[in-house]
Design a protein around this motif. Structure first.
Motif, PDB file in Angstrom:
ATOM      1  N   GLU A  87       0.823  -1.200   0.000  1.00  0.00           N
ATOM      2  CA  GLU A  87       0.000   0.000   0.000  1.00  0.00           C
ATOM      3  C   GLU A  87       0.862   1.256   0.000  1.00  0.00           C
ATOM      4  N   TYR A 146      -0.532  11.741   1.704  1.00  0.00           N
ATOM      5  CA  TYR A 146      -0.405  10.688   2.704  1.00  0.00           C
ATOM      6  C   TYR A 146      -1.640   9.800   2.681  1.00  0.00           C
ATOM      7  N   THR A 147      -1.428   8.547   3.004  1.00  0.00           N
ATOM      8  CA  THR A 147      -2.580   7.707   3.243  1.00  0.00           C
ATOM      9  C   THR A 147      -3.184   8.110   4.588  1.00  0.00           C
ATOM     10  N   GLU A 148      -4.472   7.926   4.709  1.00  0.00           N
ATOM     11  CA  GLU A 148      -5.203   8.460   5.858  1.00  0.00           C
ATOM     12  C   GLU A 148      -4.646   7.983   7.200  1.00  0.00           C
TER      13      GLU A 148
END
Length: 121
Positions: free
Chosen positions: A46, A59-61
């Protein structure tokens, strides 16, 4: 051809910090996407954070407010990871060159060998 070498992984306790570094060589252009990905055992790779080289970052959450991506000289990518959680345990990879910075792993052309991050509770 771009070569990427990561460093800085390790083992920490929950709430600790680590800083990952990625050194890129073989590419002179500044404006190309670089990003950090991670893959935990049994899970898909991911995206964690990305940078376009001109100040646009994402950014990913799950890491917002805890991780900070930064880029220097178009060839050095850092990931400061604070307040680490056991769920952050994974192999972390640096990647470079993609049609767009928020991209699937298979859209990134170059990869480093990875560095392990382990967070214990």
């Amino acid at each position: 051809q771009v070569e990427l070498v990561e460093s800085g992984g390790g083992s920490v306790e929950s709430g600790g910090s680590l800083r990952l570094s990625c050194a890129a060589s073989g590419y002179t252009s500044r404006g190309y996407c670089m990003g950090w990905f991670r893959q935990a055992p049994g899970k898909e790779r991911e995206g964690v954070a990305s940078s376009d080289g001109y100040g646009r970052i994402s950014y990913t959450e799950s890491v917002k407010g805890r991780f900070t991506i930064s880029r220097y000289n178009a060839k050095s990518l850092l990931l400061q990871m604070n307040n680490l959680e056991p769920e952050d345990t994974a192999m972390y990879y640096c990647a470079a060159v993609a049609p767009q910075c928020i991209a699937r792993p298979d859209e990134y052309k170059y990869w480093g060998q990875g560095t392990q991050v382990t967070v214990s509770s």
